[in-house]
Design a protein around this motif. Structure first.
Motif, mmCIF file in Angstrom:
data_model
loop_
_atom_site.group_PDB
_atom_site.id
_atom_site.type_symbol
_atom_site.label_atom_id
_atom_site.label_comp_id
_atom_site.label_asym_id
_atom_site.label_seq_id
_atom_site.Cartn_x
_atom_site.Cartn_y
_atom_site.Cartn_z
ATOM 1 N N GLU A 93 4.524 7.685 -29.778
ATOM 2 C CA GLU A 93 3.507 8.155 -28.820
ATOM 3 C C GLU A 93 2.111 7.789 -29.312
ATOM 4 O OE1 GLU A 93 4.650 12.245 -28.284
ATOM 5 O OE2 GLU A 93 6.011 11.717 -26.630
ATOM 6 N N LYS A 96 1.672 4.127 -28.610
ATOM 7 C CA LYS A 96 1.515 3.916 -27.162
ATOM 8 C C LYS A 96 0.084 4.264 -26.728
ATOM 9 C CE LYS A 96 3.537 5.195 -22.720
ATOM 10 N NZ LYS A 96 4.662 5.862 -22.061
ATOM 11 N N ALA A 97 -0.430 5.382 -27.222
ATOM 12 C CA ALA A 97 -1.800 5.781 -26.868
ATOM 13 C C ALA A 97 -2.804 4.730 -27.340
ATOM 14 C CB ALA A 97 -2.108 7.145 -27.486
ATOM 15 N N VAL A 99 -2.247 1.518 -27.856
ATOM 16 C CA VAL A 99 -2.076 0.289 -27.052
ATOM 17 C C VAL A 99 -2.811 0.476 -25.723
ATOM 18 C CG1 VAL A 99 -0.373 -1.024 -25.700
ATOM 19 C CG2 VAL A 99 0.109 -0.471 -28.086
ATOM 20 N N GLN A 100 -2.645 1.648 -25.136
ATOM 21 C CA GLN A 100 -3.226 1.858 -23.804
ATOM 22 C C GLN A 100 -4.742 2.012 -23.859
ATOM 23 O OE1 GLN A 100 -0.479 4.776 -22.117
ATOM 24 N NE2 GLN A 100 0.822 3.072 -21.440
ATOM 25 N N LYS A 101 -5.248 2.436 -25.012
ATOM 26 C CA LYS A 101 -6.710 2.540 -25.190
ATOM 27 C C LYS A 101 -7.333 1.153 -25.322
ATOM 28 C CE LYS A 101 -9.505 4.893 -28.452
ATOM 29 N NZ LYS A 101 -9.366 5.634 -29.682
ATOM 30 N N ALA A 103 -7.582 -2.130 -23.995
ATOM 31 C CA ALA A 103 -7.235 -2.785 -22.721
ATOM 32 C C ALA A 103 -6.779 -4.231 -22.912
ATOM 33 C CB ALA A 103 -8.439 -2.731 -21.799
ATOM 34 N N ASP A 137 7.227 1.219 -21.340
ATOM 35 C CA ASP A 137 6.209 0.783 -20.374
ATOM 36 C C ASP A 137 4.809 0.848 -20.993
ATOM 37 O OD1 ASP A 137 6.036 3.475 -20.682
ATOM 38 O OD2 ASP A 137 6.165 3.980 -18.554
ATOM 39 N N ALA A 138 4.739 0.679 -22.317
ATOM 40 C CA ALA A 138 3.455 0.862 -23.006
ATOM 41 C C ALA A 138 2.445 -0.247 -22.721
ATOM 42 C CB ALA A 138 3.704 0.975 -24.513
ATOM 43 N N ALA A 139 2.926 -1.430 -22.345
ATOM 44 C CA ALA A 139 2.025 -2.573 -22.121
ATOM 45 C C ALA A 139 2.566 -3.363 -20.932
ATOM 46 C CB ALA A 139 1.993 -3.443 -23.382
#
Ligand SMILES: NC(=O)c1ccc[n+]([C@@H]2O[C@H](COP(=O)([O-])OP(=O)(O)OC[C@H]3O[C@@H](n4cnc5c(N)ncnc54)[C@H](OP(=O)(O)O)[C@@H]3O)[C@@H](O)[C@H]2O)c1
Length: 299
Positions: A93, A96-97, A99-101, A103, A137-139
């Motif tokens: 987690e 994932k956070a 990666v999503q931060k 862009a 679905d992280a990226a």
């Protein structure tokens, strides 16, 4: 292309970095280390490599900004008496956070394991199952590299053969064969997936198993050890019923129980032996077991 390996310290992370730095496409590589003293000298001096401090256990310490692709490894817990599945969920987690931060990240490659599709009966591999569930679905592009048994797991056998001419095997009976992969081939495969960022994938997540050139039995391991050591080598079999006691000698109780269950999963009657929901797609490494044994033996 800019690629981050998190964490960079595991041997598979090191092998991937080595492959990336040798690649003619000249990617720049960042390695995330919880302890910067662990950065290998061969990388430290490389002009396209940067080491940064960070731990997958602390989300705020992970900075993936500017990365096009990320390799994530779920670090194994060998010594701490913790819930390894909960730990895998936490660290996944956090990644994932991060990666999503950032862009910029187009592709996440997860180093996973054969059997990660199963939610029971696989012991330690449940950590890989958990990581896949969190990161699927992280990226925009996600790749799961489900590795088979590492040839380097035979390192303790190399030691006992060198000292006393025998090795323990938990791969029984002696004609039971298992796909095995060299860490250097894992490094090449992960590097190739990372460098493929932006090339359309057949699906996301894109999932494949990674095997070596052939499946091996304990007798194949014995032959490799005999060839490399030049002496006759005795096999000492640990029967299925003795797995818990065998692993308890090296790991704390909860970890030992997970390793025993993982081991039983690829013996007759186990879920990986039966493999009712096979991954389907398999890629193959080139390195033979005897070459990895030779390297570990220092021959
Ligand atoms: N062995 C197999 O047969 C097999 C087969 C398929 C899949 N796998 C999977 O492969 C992965 C293991 O890879 P490996 O063998 O390359 O691992 P490894 O070499 O045993 O790696 C252990 C490393 O994890 C690092 N680490 C632990 N906690 C960390 C944290 N909180 N933050 C950053 N780094 C941390 C440690 O770093 P320090 O150097 O800082 O201590 C240590 O170098 C696991 O996910 C395993 O499930 C293994």
């Amino acid at each position: 292309m800019h690629i981050t390996v998190v964490p960079a310290s595991p041997k598979t992370g090191q092998a991937t970095i080595r492959s990336l730095l040798a690649d003619a496409r000249n990617p720049t590589v960042r390695g995330v280390y919880r302890d910067l003293a662990k950065v290998p000298a061969e990388f430290k001096s490389h002009p396209r490599f940067e080491a940064v401090q960070g731990s997958v256990e602390e989300a705020s310490s992970l900075d993936l900004s500017g990365s096009d692709a990320v390799l994530n490894i779920t670090p194994p817990l060998y010594v701490e008496e913790r819930d390894i599945v909960a730990h895998a969920r936490l660290v996944s987690e956090n990644v994932k956070a991060a990666v999503q931060k950032a862009a910029s990240v187009k592709r996440l490659v997860l180093l996973s394991s054969v059997g990660a599709q199963y939610d029971h009966g696989t012991g330690e591999i449940l950590t890989n199952h958990e990581a896949e569930a969190v990161l699927k679905d992280a990226a925009p592009e996600v790749v799961f590299v489900r590795c088979s048994y590492f040839m380097e797991n035979w390192a303790p056998a190399v030691e006992t053969v060198r000292d006393a001419g025998f090795f323990f095997t938990t791969l029984t009976p002696l004609d039971n064969s298992l796909p095995m992969i060299a860490v250097r081939d894992i490094g090449s495969a992960c590097a190739s997936e990372l460098l493929g960022t932006g090339t359309p994938l057949p699906s996301t997540p894109y999932v494949f198993e990674l095997h070596g050139p052939r499946a091996c039995t304990s007798v194949d391991v014995q032959k490799a050890l005999e060839e490399v050591s030049g002496k006759s080598v005795e096999i000492r079999q640990i029967p299925k019923a003795g797995l818990a006691e065998f692993y308890s000698a090296v790991f704390p109780p909860r970890i030992a129980q997970q390793f025993a269950e993982m081991n039983a999963s690829y013996l007759e009657g186990g879920i990986l032996y039966e493999d009712p929901q096979p991954t389907g797609r398999i890629k193959y490494g080139k390195t033979e077991l005897v070459d990895v044994v030779k390297e570990m033996y220092g021959a």
